[in-house]
Design a protein around this motif. Structure first.
Motif, mmCIF file in Angstrom:
data_model
loop_
_atom_site.group_PDB
_atom_site.id
_atom_site.type_symbol
_atom_site.label_atom_id
_atom_site.label_comp_id
_atom_site.label_asym_id
_atom_site.label_seq_id
_atom_site.Cartn_x
_atom_site.Cartn_y
_atom_site.Cartn_z
ATOM 1 N N LEU A 59 -36.279 -1.297 -13.784
ATOM 2 C CA LEU A 59 -35.128 -2.122 -13.413
ATOM 3 C C LEU A 59 -34.541 -1.677 -12.074
ATOM 4 N N LEU A 60 -34.437 -0.372 -11.880
ATOM 5 C CA LEU A 60 -33.884 0.162 -10.636
ATOM 6 C C LEU A 60 -34.693 -0.307 -9.432
ATOM 7 N N PHE A 61 -36.003 -0.101 -9.491
ATOM 8 C CA PHE A 61 -36.827 -0.458 -8.334
ATOM 9 C C PHE A 61 -37.033 -1.962 -8.222
ATOM 10 N N SER A 62 -36.866 -2.671 -9.328
ATOM 11 C CA SER A 62 -36.883 -4.125 -9.265
ATOM 12 C C SER A 62 -35.693 -4.634 -8.460
ATOM 13 N N GLY A 63 -34.505 -4.071 -8.742
ATOM 14 C CA GLY A 63 -33.313 -4.466 -7.993
ATOM 15 C C GLY A 63 -33.383 -4.041 -6.541
ATOM 16 N N VAL A 64 -33.781 -2.790 -6.295
ATOM 17 C CA VAL A 64 -33.912 -2.301 -4.918
ATOM 18 C C VAL A 64 -34.966 -3.113 -4.173
ATOM 19 N N GLY A 65 -36.083 -3.404 -4.850
ATOM 20 C CA GLY A 65 -37.145 -4.188 -4.225
ATOM 21 C C GLY A 65 -36.684 -5.581 -3.837
ATOM 22 N N THR A 66 -35.853 -6.189 -4.689
ATOM 23 C CA THR A 66 -35.331 -7.518 -4.377
ATOM 24 C C THR A 66 -34.453 -7.472 -3.134
ATOM 25 N N LEU A 67 -33.591 -6.479 -3.026
ATOM 26 C CA LEU A 67 -32.729 -6.348 -1.860
ATOM 27 C C LEU A 67 -33.549 -6.110 -0.595
ATOM 28 N N VAL A 77 -36.272 -16.442 2.438
ATOM 29 C CA VAL A 77 -37.069 -16.753 1.244
ATOM 30 C C VAL A 77 -36.340 -16.233 0.008
ATOM 31 N N PRO A 78 -35.699 -17.097 -0.750
ATOM 32 C CA PRO A 78 -35.018 -16.638 -1.966
ATOM 33 C C PRO A 78 -36.021 -16.222 -3.035
ATOM 34 N N SER A 79 -35.817 -15.054 -3.602
ATOM 35 C CA SER A 79 -36.745 -14.589 -4.639
ATOM 36 C C SER A 79 -36.164 -13.397 -5.370
ATOM 37 N N TYR A 80 -36.561 -13.264 -6.633
ATOM 38 C CA TYR A 80 -36.312 -12.022 -7.359
ATOM 39 C C TYR A 80 -37.649 -11.353 -7.612
ATOM 40 N N LEU A 81 -37.729 -10.054 -7.347
ATOM 41 C CA LEU A 81 -38.959 -9.303 -7.580
ATOM 42 C C LEU A 81 -38.834 -8.543 -8.900
ATOM 43 N N GLY A 82 -39.445 -9.106 -9.933
ATOM 44 C CA GLY A 82 -39.441 -8.470 -11.246
ATOM 45 C C GLY A 82 -40.774 -7.819 -11.539
ATOM 46 N N ALA A 83 -40.857 -7.129 -12.662
ATOM 47 C CA ALA A 83 -42.093 -6.444 -13.047
ATOM 48 C C ALA A 83 -43.214 -7.450 -13.269
ATOM 49 N N SER A 84 -44.360 -7.209 -12.645
ATOM 50 C CA SER A 84 -45.472 -8.154 -12.686
ATOM 51 C C SER A 84 -46.321 -7.981 -13.941
ATOM 52 N N PHE A 85 -46.604 -9.105 -14.616
ATOM 53 C CA PHE A 85 -47.471 -9.078 -15.797
ATOM 54 C C PHE A 85 -48.917 -8.758 -15.421
ATOM 55 N N ALA A 86 -49.274 -8.945 -14.147
ATOM 56 C CA ALA A 86 -50.639 -8.649 -13.723
ATOM 57 C C ALA A 86 -50.961 -7.166 -13.853
ATOM 58 N N PHE A 87 -49.925 -6.321 -13.888
ATOM 59 C CA PHE A 87 -50.139 -4.876 -14.006
ATOM 60 C C PHE A 87 -50.362 -4.423 -15.448
ATOM 61 N N ILE A 88 -50.072 -5.285 -16.416
ATOM 62 C CA ILE A 88 -50.135 -4.844 -17.811
ATOM 63 C C ILE A 88 -51.529 -4.344 -18.186
ATOM 64 N N ASN A 269 -43.141 -7.543 -0.742
ATOM 65 C CA ASN A 269 -43.609 -7.295 -2.107
ATOM 66 C C ASN A 269 -44.412 -5.994 -2.170
ATOM 67 N N GLY A 270 -45.201 -5.734 -1.133
ATOM 68 C CA GLY A 270 -45.955 -4.486 -1.077
ATOM 69 C C GLY A 270 -45.045 -3.275 -0.999
ATOM 70 N N VAL A 271 -43.999 -3.372 -0.178
ATOM 71 C CA VAL A 271 -43.037 -2.268 -0.055
ATOM 72 C C VAL A 271 -42.349 -2.016 -1.386
ATOM 73 N N SER A 272 -41.932 -3.100 -2.040
ATOM 74 C CA SER A 272 -41.258 -2.972 -3.336
ATOM 75 C C SER A 272 -42.171 -2.315 -4.371
ATOM 76 N N THR A 273 -43.421 -2.758 -4.432
ATOM 77 C CA THR A 273 -44.374 -2.209 -5.399
ATOM 78 C C THR A 273 -44.698 -0.745 -5.096
ATOM 79 N N ALA A 274 -44.914 -0.429 -3.817
ATOM 80 C CA ALA A 274 -45.210 0.953 -3.432
ATOM 81 C C ALA A 274 -44.034 1.870 -3.762
ATOM 82 N N LEU A 275 -42.820 1.393 -3.515
ATOM 83 C CA LEU A 275 -41.628 2.191 -3.806
ATOM 84 C C LEU A 275 -41.507 2.440 -5.307
ATOM 85 N N ALA A 276 -41.796 1.411 -6.102
ATOM 86 C CA ALA A 276 -41.753 1.569 -7.557
ATOM 87 C C ALA A 276 -42.784 2.597 -8.013
#
Length: 414
Positions: A59-67, A77-88, A269-276
């Motif tokens: 949740l933390l990195f999802s919020g930070v990633g969105t910002l 580009v309006p968007s929320y970056l949430g946890a991706s189901f592709a990673f499951i 999206n790459g920055v957000s994922t790498a940070l997470a």
């Protein structure tokens, strides 16, 4: 200069779309942020819970990633970056390797996505059009919506009564509502369905009572392992395809050409994922549920997403708030997502229509059709210890096979 300009007197008018760089009054903007929070919360909590990663950290990195996404895309580009189901699938396959190895895979995926985003940004829209023309991006948008449709129908079937009530209120407010009832149709439907769930004794609050009001997220360091990194390669393609599809969908909904922002979107999206991956969360992606909310409400303001991002960060430090959101009944989630995922699927069809995609062309029809069936049917195959689902195979089919067959067809006729 202000980040957002206030639209009129800050009050929405019927049928009026609010652009990404506009906002309404702050109380209304916060309300729209809460609506997006409700739309994203279930999936963003479910992914780490399924794969063994910390929910609060995700949740933390999802919020930070969105910002960061809003910052890197310059509020376009309006968007929320949430946890991706592709990673499951890959994270579950790597679970025996430990959290550090799982996070190393997420980090590697994020870095690869950044590299692809930089290439797209450097080489321009022509690269995008060559690799992912409208027939491909439209198919990916349809896939994003319909591949997840079984989640909506399964949840709907678990608790039909609150599901029907939630869906019915969203549809009534979205079609017949005026003013705020129209704009907040999703939130109103979820709140009423949630209240009905309490009345029907479908809400278990035991976890809420046990949870602390405040607590620090769990942080873990990543460990790069080649075997786990290889598991993540298909996810990279899906993340890129989802970002391209997201930008195309927003462009279709707002009537704007946002192709020039695709590179920034992928990089963000790459920055957000790498940070997470670096800190302990699951990889992120643009959320189709939130596109659906925008499609219903016609509020594309990035200010609402900034509110959601800040709220997600704050939630990460409150286990009790996270536990409260986890009590939303499955039927309520099913009723809301049935509408939202269906809407995003139709946005993909709109991408085809707006770009006059020729579906009588064998290359478009055959490849697109095969990809859609693979995705909607959730084709799942195992490659060694790794299990890949329909979104991966559908995206791979249309993203890779379509340009190859198009090239072969052109070469044959030359």
């Amino acid at each position: 200069m202000a980040l957002w300009t206030v639209r009129g007197d800050g009050r929405p008018t019927d049928g009026d779309a609010i652009a990404p760089q506009e906002r309404l009054s702050w109380p209304r903007t916060i309300g729209f942020g809460v609506q997006h929070l409700v739309a994203m919360a279930g999936a963003t909590i479910l992914v780490p819970a399924t794969t063994g990663l910390p929910v609060s950290t995700t949740l933390l990195f999802s919020g930070v990633g969105t910002l960061l996404f809003l910052l890197i895309t310059r509020n376009r580009v309006p968007s929320y970056l949430g946890a991706s189901f592709a990673f499951i699938a890959p994270l579950s396959a790597a679970r025996d390797e430990g959290i550090a190895a799982q996070l190393g895979g997420v980090l590697a995926a994020g870095l690869l996505v950044i590299i692809i985003g930089v290439a797209v940004k450097a080489l321009g829209v022509r690269l995008l059009e060559a690799v992912m023309p409208p027939v491909v991006t439209g198919a990916v948008v349809v896939l994003i919506g319909l591949n997840l449709s079984h989640r909506a129908t399964d949840s709907f079937a678990q608790q039909p009564l609150p599901a029907v009530v939630t869906m019915g209120i969203i549809l009534l407010c979205g079609v017949l509502g005026r003013g705020l009832s129209f704009r907040f149709s999703v939130l109103i439907g979820v709140v009423v369905g949630w209240a009905l769930g309490f009345w029907l004794d479908l809400v278990d609050t035991a976890a809420v009572g046990r949870a602390a009001w405040f607590g620090l997220p769990e942080f873990h360091a990543p460990e790069l392992r080649p075997t786990v990194t290889l598991l993540m390669l298909p996810v990279v393609i899906v993340l890129v395809a989802e970002n391209v599809g997201h930008v195309k969908a927003i462009g279709a909904l707002t009537g704007r050409n946002l192709d020039g922002n695709v590179g920034d979107s992928i990089i963000a999206n790459g920055v957000s994922t790498a940070l997470a991956g670096f800190g302990g969360g699951s990889g992120t992606t643009t959320y189709s549920e939130n596109i659906g909310v925008m499609g219903v409400t016609k509020v594309f303001s990035t200010a609402a997403y900034a509110v959601t991002g800040v709220a997600a960060v704050l939630m990460a430090f409150s286990p009790k708030v996270t536990a409260v959101l986890a009590t939303i009944p499955a039927g309520v989630v099913g009723g809301a997502t049935l509408v939202l995922l269906g809407l995003i699927s139709l946005v993909g069809v709109r991408v085809w229509m707006d770009n006059r995609v020729d579906l009588t062309n064998p290359g478009n029809a055959l490849v697109g059709g095969a990809a859609l069936v693979a995705g909607v049917g959730d084709l799942t195959l195992e490659l060694g210890d790794m299990e890949l689902g329909g979104l991966v195979w559908g995206s791979l089919l249309v993203v890779i096979l379509h340009p190859v067959l198009r090239w072969l067809r052109t070469a044959r006729h030359s």
